[in-house]
Design a protein around this motif. Structure first.
Motif, PDB file in Angstrom:
ATOM      1  N   ASP A  17      22.063  39.561  43.732  1.00  0.00           N
ATOM      2  CA  ASP A  17      22.564  38.732  42.469  1.00  0.00           C
ATOM      3  C   ASP A  17      23.755  38.474  42.828  1.00  0.00           C
ATOM      4  OD1 ASP A  17      20.124  38.782  41.138  1.00  0.00           O
ATOM      5  OD2 ASP A  17      20.663  40.919  40.294  1.00  0.00           O
ATOM      6  N   PHE A  18      24.541  37.196  42.241  1.00  0.00           N
ATOM      7  CA  PHE A  18      25.621  36.981  42.842  1.00  0.00           C
ATOM      8  C   PHE A  18      26.120  35.624  41.738  1.00  0.00           C
ATOM      9  CE2 PHE A  18      28.368  33.362  44.416  1.00  0.00           C
ATOM     10  CZ  PHE A  18      29.701  34.176  44.734  1.00  0.00           C
ATOM     11  N   ASN A  19      27.317  35.978  40.932  1.00  0.00           N
ATOM     12  CA  ASN A  19      27.927  35.037  40.252  1.00  0.00           C
ATOM     13  C   ASN A  19      29.565  35.199  40.710  1.00  0.00           C
ATOM     14  OD1 ASN A  19      29.883  35.005  37.660  1.00  0.00           O
ATOM     15  ND2 ASN A  19      28.131  34.079  36.811  1.00  0.00           N
ATOM     16  N   ALA A  20      29.844  33.751  40.968  1.00  0.00           N
ATOM     17  CA  ALA A  20      31.216  33.634  41.627  1.00  0.00           C
ATOM     18  C   ALA A  20      32.288  34.086  40.572  1.00  0.00           C
ATOM     19  CB  ALA A  20      31.446  32.237  41.736  1.00  0.00           C
ATOM     20  N   GLY A  21      32.283  33.749  39.457  1.00  0.00           N
ATOM     21  CA  GLY A  21      33.341  34.279  38.565  1.00  0.00           C
ATOM     22  C   GLY A  21      33.465  35.856  38.121  1.00  0.00           C
ATOM     23  N   GLN A  22      32.400  36.201  38.249  1.00  0.00           N
ATOM     24  CA  GLN A  22      32.384  37.759  38.101  1.00  0.00           C
ATOM     25  C   GLN A  22      32.825  38.449  39.578  1.00  0.00           C
ATOM     26  OE1 GLN A  22      28.265  38.883  36.836  1.00  0.00           O
ATOM     27  NE2 GLN A  22      28.524  38.098  34.826  1.00  0.00           N
ATOM     28  N   GLU A  23      32.528  37.829  40.614  1.00  0.00           N
ATOM     29  CA  GLU A  23      32.883  38.449  42.133  1.00  0.00           C
ATOM     30  C   GLU A  23      34.209  38.102  42.145  1.00  0.00           C
ATOM     31  OE1 GLU A  23      31.524  40.245  44.370  1.00  0.00           O
ATOM     32  OE2 GLU A  23      29.960  40.532  42.857  1.00  0.00           O
ATOM     33  N   ALA A  24      34.862  37.073  41.800  1.00  0.00           N
ATOM     34  CA  ALA A  24      36.290  36.923  41.734  1.00  0.00           C
ATOM     35  C   ALA A  24      36.884  37.760  40.975  1.00  0.00           C
ATOM     36  CB  ALA A  24      36.727  35.511  41.254  1.00  0.00           C
ATOM     37  N   GLU A  25      36.772  38.053  39.825  1.00  0.00           N
ATOM     38  CA  GLU A  25      37.463  38.915  38.828  1.00  0.00           C
ATOM     39  C   GLU A  25      37.244  40.476  39.543  1.00  0.00           C
ATOM     40  OE1 GLU A  25      39.336  38.706  36.090  1.00  0.00           O
ATOM     41  OE2 GLU A  25      39.256  36.611  36.884  1.00  0.00           O
ATOM     42  N   ARG A  26      35.947  40.703  40.001  1.00  0.00           N
ATOM     43  CA  ARG A  26      35.772  42.172  40.427  1.00  0.00           C
ATOM     44  C   ARG A  26      36.879  42.361  41.675  1.00  0.00           C
ATOM     45  NH1 ARG A  26      32.150  45.040  43.733  1.00  0.00           N
ATOM     46  NH2 ARG A  26      31.275  43.450  44.762  1.00  0.00           N
ATOM     47  N   ARG A  27      36.943  41.536  42.467  1.00  0.00           N
ATOM     48  CA  ARG A  27      38.009  41.551  43.807  1.00  0.00           C
ATOM     49  C   ARG A  27      39.228  41.408  43.209  1.00  0.00           C
ATOM     50  NH1 ARG A  27      33.897  41.269  48.197  1.00  0.00           N
ATOM     51  NH2 ARG A  27      31.974  40.969  47.069  1.00  0.00           N
ATOM     52  N   ILE A  28      39.449  40.599  42.409  1.00  0.00           N
ATOM     53  CA  ILE A  28      40.938  40.827  41.971  1.00  0.00           C
ATOM     54  C   ILE A  28      41.545  41.992  41.375  1.00  0.00           C
ATOM     55  CG2 ILE A  28      42.615  39.750  40.421  1.00  0.00           C
ATOM     56  CD1 ILE A  28      41.429  36.944  40.486  1.00  0.00           C
ATOM     57  N   GLY A  29      40.462  42.425  40.434  1.00  0.00           N
ATOM     58  CA  GLY A  29      40.848  43.883  40.160  1.00  0.00           C
ATOM     59  C   GLY A  29      40.987  45.019  41.256  1.00  0.00           C
ATOM     60  N   PHE A  30      39.947  44.888  42.217  1.00  0.00           N
ATOM     61  CA  PHE A  30      39.869  45.785  43.363  1.00  0.00           C
ATOM     62  C   PHE A  30      41.312  45.727  44.051  1.00  0.00           C
ATOM     63  CE2 PHE A  30      39.004  45.490  48.102  1.00  0.00           C
ATOM     64  CZ  PHE A  30      38.913  46.989  48.203  1.00  0.00           C
ATOM     65  N   LEU A  31      41.840  44.477  44.364  1.00  0.00           N
ATOM     66  CA  LEU A  31      43.281  44.300  45.008  1.00  0.00           C
ATOM     67  C   LEU A  31      44.108  44.812  44.267  1.00  0.00           C
ATOM     68  CD1 LEU A  31      42.770  40.604  46.430  1.00  0.00           C
ATOM     69  CD2 LEU A  31      42.948  42.653  47.768  1.00  0.00           C
ATOM     70  N   MET A  32      44.420  44.779  43.024  1.00  0.00           N
ATOM     71  CA  MET A  32      45.286  45.327  41.919  1.00  0.00           C
ATOM     72  C   MET A  32      45.136  46.775  41.924  1.00  0.00           C
ATOM     73  SD  MET A  32      44.786  42.651  38.634  1.00  0.00           S
ATOM     74  CE  MET A  32      45.659  43.892  37.528  1.00  0.00           C
ATOM     75  N   ASP A  33      44.009  47.375  41.896  1.00  0.00           N
ATOM     76  CA  ASP A  33      43.856  48.765  41.923  1.00  0.00           C
ATOM     77  C   ASP A  33      44.361  49.529  43.033  1.00  0.00           C
ATOM     78  OD1 ASP A  33      42.992  48.632  39.252  1.00  0.00           O
ATOM     79  OD2 ASP A  33      41.030  48.757  39.572  1.00  0.00           O
ATOM     80  N   TYR A  34      43.850  48.914  44.140  1.00  0.00           N
ATOM     81  CA  TYR A  34      43.988  49.488  45.344  1.00  0.00           C
ATOM     82  C   TYR A  34      45.570  49.614  45.686  1.00  0.00           C
ATOM     83  CZ  TYR A  34      43.193  51.262  50.100  1.00  0.00           C
ATOM     84  OH  TYR A  34      43.472  52.006  51.201  1.00  0.00           O
ATOM     85  N   LEU A  35      46.163  48.428  45.500  1.00  0.00           N
ATOM     86  CA  LEU A  35      47.814  48.318  45.845  1.00  0.00           C
ATOM     87  C   LEU A  35      48.556  49.311  44.898  1.00  0.00           C
ATOM     88  CD1 LEU A  35      49.841  46.781  47.680  1.00  0.00           C
ATOM     89  CD2 LEU A  35      50.076  45.306  45.532  1.00  0.00           C
ATOM     90  N   SER A  36      48.223  49.391  43.742  1.00  0.00           N
ATOM     91  CA  SER A  36      48.937  50.153  42.792  1.00  0.00           C
ATOM     92  C   SER A  36      48.716  51.541  43.175  1.00  0.00           C
ATOM     93  CB  SER A  36      48.028  50.175  41.331  1.00  0.00           C
ATOM     94  OG  SER A  36      48.895  50.797  40.445  1.00  0.00           O
ATOM     95  N   ALA A  37      47.321  52.058  43.563  1.00  0.00           N
ATOM     96  CA  ALA A  37      47.057  53.361  43.858  1.00  0.00           C
ATOM     97  C   ALA A  37      47.702  53.839  45.157  1.00  0.00           C
ATOM     98  CB  ALA A  37      45.463  53.592  43.897  1.00  0.00           C
ATOM     99  N   SER A  38      47.717  53.064  46.240  1.00  0.00           N
ATOM    100  CA  SER A  38      48.439  53.327  47.351  1.00  0.00           C
ATOM    101  C   SER A  38      49.797  53.324  47.290  1.00  0.00           C
ATOM    102  CB  SER A  38      47.927  52.178  48.373  1.00  0.00           C
ATOM    103  OG  SER A  38      48.856  50.898  47.846  1.00  0.00           O
ATOM    104  N   SER A  39      50.587  52.990  46.306  1.00  0.00           N
ATOM    105  CA  SER A  39      52.063  53.024  46.139  1.00  0.00           C
ATOM    106  C   SER A  39      52.821  52.117  46.935  1.00  0.00           C
ATOM    107  CB  SER A  39      52.574  54.457  46.398  1.00  0.00           C
ATOM    108  OG  SER A  39      51.963  55.499  45.354  1.00  0.00           O
ATOM    109  N   MET A  40      51.958  51.173  47.652  1.00  0.00           N
ATOM    110  CA  MET A  40      52.358  49.990  48.337  1.00  0.00           C
ATOM    111  C   MET A  40      52.955  48.726  47.466  1.00  0.00           C
ATOM    112  SD  MET A  40      52.208  51.552  51.422  1.00  0.00           S
ATOM    113  CE  MET A  40      52.131  50.535  52.828  1.00  0.00           C
ATOM    114  N   ARG A  41      53.541  48.193  47.944  1.00  0.00           N
ATOM    115  CA  ARG A  41      54.225  46.967  46.858  1.00  0.00           C
ATOM    116  C   ARG A  41      54.131  45.600  47.533  1.00  0.00           C
ATOM    117  NH1 ARG A  41      59.271  45.219  48.722  1.00  0.00           N
ATOM    118  NH2 ARG A  41      60.134  46.398  50.369  1.00  0.00           N
ATOM    119  N   ALA A  42      53.048  45.385  48.681  1.00  0.00           N
ATOM    120  CA  ALA A  42      52.958  44.049  48.897  1.00  0.00           C
ATOM    121  C   ALA A  42      51.463  43.940  49.752  1.00  0.00           C
ATOM    122  CB  ALA A  42      54.039  43.530  49.834  1.00  0.00           C
TER     123      ALA A  42
END
Length: 282
Positions: A17-42
């Protein structure tokens, strides 16, 4: 070695299954969470003008903007990495205008890539087969681009985004330790039509979303379409990954490409991983 269509799609992370809007939000959240958890800044990403880098960059820019809104220091650096003058530079500039990144850095890889090829050929020119030099030069270009991105990432405390997606992963259509090297892969598990759907959802213009995909690595064949190299179309590749029936000849070609490129999808092999004849798939 996996040779079942459904198993391959599952291994590459393609969901039924695929929903473009849901996938976009999931992947934006993934990028946010990973950068924050990694203590990196860019985040750092090379922009080619194709839909893959456009989609990944739009996700990344939104991720860092949301992080800043939440009080976290974060930025997105878009990198232009032309080899001299890029044939489709106008498309790359259109992509940058759509992305509106926090910072744009342009690095011409031509001097470094040409110097490396010249030095290798000076010492071992006899090892290069006739007619293959331009192909090897293309791989040097791809790896030079990644060297530049990691240099920038190291300077700013950042992570390099890769544009690997399921269609190219299936066909092994990337340079090992070149565009195949990265810290994070926000498009992983999306076939080409789903990448396009995510880009469209995020507001990318249709002329960039449906631009003919090209690696543009070989100087003797500038802007050669990916599909010419594959011998099958992206629609057939995407249908394969979505579990649909395709022509037997195309199916066989895809299976052959997947098996031949297993080493590209594998981590460096160690004795405990080795089973004769079967590189361990990632």
């Amino acid at each position: 070695m996996l040779d079942d269509q459904t198993d391959i799609a599952h291994t590459l992370g393609v969901t039924p299954d695929f929903n473009a809007g849901q996938e976009a939000e999931r992947r934006i959240g993934f990028l946010m969470d990973y950068l924050s958890a990694s203590s990196m800044r860019a985040y750092v990403l090379g922009i080619s003008g194709g839909v893959d880098s456009l989609a990944a960059a739009m996700l990344a820019q939104r991720a860092v903007e949301r992080l800043r809104d939440n009080g976290h220091g974060a930025e997105f650096i878009a990198v232009r990495l032309p080899y001299g003058v890029q044939a489709d530079e106008a498309d790359a500039q259109k992509a940058l205008a759509v992305i509106n990144p926090d910072r744009i850095v342009t690095i011409d890889i031509k001097p470094a890539a040409d110097a490396m090829l010249e030095e290798v050929r000076r010492e071992a020119g006899d090892l290069f087969k006739d007619g293959r030099t331009d192909f090897h030069h293309g791989n040097i270009k791809a790896r030079s681009r990644m060297i530049a991105q990691y240099a920038l990432a190291g300077a700013v405390g950042g992570l390099v985004i890769g544009t690997d997606q399921a269609a190219e992963a299936l066909m092994g259509f990337f340079t090992k330790f070149g565009d195949g090297a990265a810290d994070i892969l926000p498009l992983s598990g999306l076939n080409k039509r789903r990448v396009r759907a995510v880009a469209s959802h995020l507001g990318a213009p249709q002329e960039l979303v449906f631009k003919v995909p090209t690696a543009d690595l070989e100087s003797n064949a500038p802007l050669r379409p990916d599909e010419d190299a594959y011998g099958v179309t992206y629609d057939e590749i995407d249908d394969f990954l979505e579990g649909k029936t395709i022509a037997e000849s195309s199916r066989n070609r895809i299976f052959a490409a997947y098996r031949a490129s297993a080493h590209k999808r594998a981590l460096p092999v160690a004795p405990q991983d080795w089973k004769a004849g079967e590189p361990k798939a990632r």
